[in-house]
Design a protein around this motif. Structure first.
Motif: not given
Length: 404
Positions: A1-9, A70-88
């Motif tokens: 799986x490849x990360x789709x985005x990075x969430x920044x706090x 500067x100004x970024x406290x932390x961040x997390x790489x995120x996977x984007x997936x289909x909204x399907x229970x089996x996929x999750x």
């Protein structure tokens, strides 16, 4: 799986009240400038967090760039997936299997903003947790301080998974505290002073004094590269090259050698202050450290400061050389700074500089010089270059080309 985005706090921005969005918008622009080396990457911010959309770009180099801003406290790489229970279920199983070690604890933390999704947050936690237990019977769930918290967010457009939190540089977004003029010589100290100023939100314009033929093109390139390193913390920086040959020759010819360093720095301060006034800067910043060299004494600082009423910030004033070197290595400027190119502060350095200069004597010697016109000609001859972030590979290739 490849990360789709990075969430920044965000960092200290949570305390900024009504100015919060001003700080967030400035941070977004800084992130865009730093990541401009990746044209495919897109940055979006809202009041609570930011999103860096990778659009196929490799996560690792983008993350390395984000760690410095500067100004970024932390961040997390995120996977984007289909909204399907089996996929999750398949995704959380793959992730946890890759992370598994004996004794590992975990929890699933689901959040559902799309209330049309078939499972609510509690049910989704149970279903995904059960899938992990089925794949890894030896793993343990733990609600308080687990080793891994796997976050699952169900939004309108897709599902998002993340588990890793990377520490950011914190501090304030560059530019939110006004603008300062950094006197950058090319040595070890001034880039570190610039870094510490950037951390508190000061936007920098770099002022560099060049005295060809006494200083070489290599010295100028070195200062450009030091400035480029600083762009990694908040974006583009204006580099202002000041012609200084005439002034140094005049000082050497007409004044006592012992006062050469004090007089030189007073001219540098006047010129920097004139540029500051023209370009809307609020302060002058330099890399002086008390007692580090013979000319950096309180008496010398007083004599140099006397030419201006503008605040002079010396972030390194109480630090010793080893502390400064440690910071220079941390921000990756040390190896550039020690390249053996001369600068304006060393080419005519006296063997015995005056360590306790008297202002009345300094003024007497300056009376031999046409101070006003010398300063005016130097300011009129400045050259301004915008320094932008650059991929390391591109920077190396550019340096090789310049040497050919």
């Amino acid at each position: 799986m490849q990360y789709s985005e990075i969430m920044v706090r965000y960092g200290e921005l949570s305390t900024k009240g009504k100015n919060r969005m001003h700080f967030i918008n400035k941070l977004r622009r800084n992130i865009e400038h730093v990541l401009s080396i990746y044209p495919e990457v897109k940055v979006v911010t809202n009041r609570d967090r930011g999103h860096v959309y990778l659009n196929g770009v490799d996560y690792a180099p983008v993350a390395d760039s984000l760690k410095k801003i500067f100004g970024i406290q932390s961040f997390s790489p995120v996977y984007k997936l289909d909204k399907d229970v089996d996929v999750l279920k398949a995704a959380v199983t793959t992730i946890m299997t890759s992370l598994y070690r004996e004794g590992l604890t975990f929890k699933i933390a689901s959040q559902r903003s799309d209330h049309h999704f078939e499972l609510d947050s509690r049910d989704l936690n149970q279903v995904l947790g059960a899938a992990v237990f089925e794949a890894l019977p030896g793993i343990r769930a733990q609600m308080k301080a687990p080793d891994i918290t796997l976050k699952v967010e169900i939004r309108e457009e897709a599902a998002y998974l993340s588990y890793e939190t990377v520490k950011g540089a914190a501090g304030l977004p560059v530019g939110t505290s006004g603008k300062g003029m950094l006197m950058l010589s090319g040595g070890i100290d001034s880039p570190v002073a610039g870094y510490l100023s950037l951390k508190r939100g000061v936007a920098l314009e770099v002022v560099h004094f060049a005295s060809p033929p006494y200083t070489s093109p290599g010295s100028l390139r070195k200062s450009h590269e030091l400035t480029r390193k600083l762009t990694g913390f908040g974006g583009n920086i204006q580099f202002i090259e000041v012609p200084f040959t005439e002034i140094q020759e005049e000082i050497k010819e007409k004044t006592p050698e012992a006062y050469l360093m004090t007089l030189t720095r007073r001219f540098m301060m006047r010129i920097t202050d004139s540029i500051r006034q023209d370009r809307g800067g609020l302060v002058i910043i330099n890399g002086e450290s008390l007692g580090q060299v013979a000319s950096q004494t309180l008496e010398s600082m007083q004599a140099i400061n006397a030419v201006t009423s503008t605040p002079i910030i010396r972030p390194l004033v109480t630090m010793d050389k080893l502390e400064i070197i440690d910071l220079a290595e941390k921000i990756d400027t040390f190896e550039i700074s020690i390249q053996p190119f001369e600068d304006c502060c060393t080419i005519f350095a006296p063997a015995r500089p005056k360590t306790h200069p008297k202002i009345k004597h300094v003024e007497q010697y300056e009376a031999r010089l046409d101070v006003e016109n010398l300063v005016a000609r130097a300011v009129a001859g400045i050259k301004i270059t915008e320094i932008k972030p650059q991929k390391e590979k591109d920077a190396v290739e550019e340096l090789i080309e310049s040497l050919l």
